[in-house]
Design an enzyme around this catalytic site. Structure first.
Site, PDB file in Angstrom:
ATOM      1  N   SER A 251       0.836  -1.199   0.000  1.00  0.00           N
ATOM      2  CA  SER A 251       0.000   0.000   0.000  1.00  0.00           C
ATOM      3  C   SER A 251       0.867   1.244   0.000  1.00  0.00           C
ATOM      4  O   SER A 251       1.965   1.249   0.560  1.00  0.00           O
ATOM      5  CB  SER A 251      -0.892   0.001   1.249  1.00  0.00           C
TER       6      SER A 251
ATOM      7  N   TYR B  33      -1.469  -0.351  10.490  1.00  0.00           N
ATOM      8  CA  TYR B  33      -1.541  -0.661   9.062  1.00  0.00           C
ATOM      9  C   TYR B  33      -0.385  -0.005   8.306  1.00  0.00           C
ATOM     10  O   TYR B  33       0.282  -0.649   7.490  1.00  0.00           O
ATOM     11  CB  TYR B  33      -2.880  -0.198   8.491  1.00  0.00           C
TER      12      TYR B  33
END
Length: 261
Positions: free
Chosen positions: A144, A157
């Protein structure tokens, strides 16, 4: 290699394949001729994907696995190597966002569970399949853009995806002698059920329904220049990465995320 079946005779492993990006990748690989091993935590979703894959006249092995559980992960990988013999493509896609707030208010167990699933999970799957990776195999780590910046919340995250970027680089270096390419796939925002976290009772979970919900723009938290994508778009890029010639790019990031000039 057939142009319409570029993965014929190959075996692919896709984690987090019960829904979203993982489901699309598994089906794209099956349509390209690959036998596919799939895992996720929800058996009902896996069974539905398995039926779709087998309808394409290829083999499918499935396992309901929590990738934070080392024993269960090792058992699944052992089954893959026993039944499939070799692995030509590994897609480490499974991931979680279990604590999305600020560190000061975070839940330590959920924060660490995010790290376990997003980092330890891909590490274990890769480690336990390592001896079965064919020469010239491809490893695709779904990461990501959030791994490239800190942000002011959702730290677990961000940190997990930053760690995956380094994991990709380390693997690319270690597996160079075996001509195994290891790369990141950065999807950017994708129309999956994860985007309905702000409305837990919202039943709109198909990509088409999520795209309809956010038809006027990207979900909150994403830059205005981004575009919400269907999981099939990510699968198309994964298939491209999986079918590069031996000796192709390694230690690189392939991205569908948009960046302003």
């Amino acid at each position: 290699m057939s142009h319409d079946k570029p993965l014929a005779g190959k075996t692919a492993v896709v984690t987090g394949a019960g829904r979203g990006v993982g489901r699309s990748v598994a089906l794209y690989f099956a349509r390209a001729g690959a036998d596919v091993a799939i895992c996720s935590r929800t058996i009902a979703e896996l069974e539905a994907v398995k039926a779709e894959i087998e309808a394409l006249d290829v083999r499918c092995l499935m396992g309901a696995v929590d990738l934070s559980d080392q024993d269960a992960t090792q058992v699944f990988c052992a089954r893959v190597l026993e039944e499939m013999k070799a692995v030509d493509v590994l897609v480490n896609n499974a991931g979680a966002e279990l604590d999305t707030g600020r560190i000061e208010a975070s839940d330590p167990s959920k924060w660490w569970k995010t790290i376990e699933i997003n980092v330890r999970g891909p590490y274990m799957v890769t480690r336990f399949l390592m001896e079965g990776l064919s020469e010239g195999a491809k490893i695709i780590n779904v990461t990501s853009g959030m791994g490239k910046r800190a942000g002011d919340k959702n730290s677990a995250y961000h940190i997990s995806k930053a760690a995956m970027n380094m994991f990709t680089d380390a693997l690319a270096n270690e597996l160079w002698p075996r001509r195994i390419d290891v790369n990141n796939l950065i999807p950017g925002p994708v129309a999956t059920s994860m985007l309905n976290k702000d409305k837990p009772g919202d039943r709109r979970t198909t990509p088409e329904e999520v795209l309809e919900r956010f038809a006027e723009g990207v979900p909150p938290g994403f830059p205005e220049w981004e575009r919400l994508k269907h999981p099939d778009e990510v699968a198309e890029l994964a298939l491209y990465m999986a079918t590069r010639p031996v000796g192709g790019p390694t230690g690189q990031s392939f991205s569908l995320a948009r960046r302003p000039l």
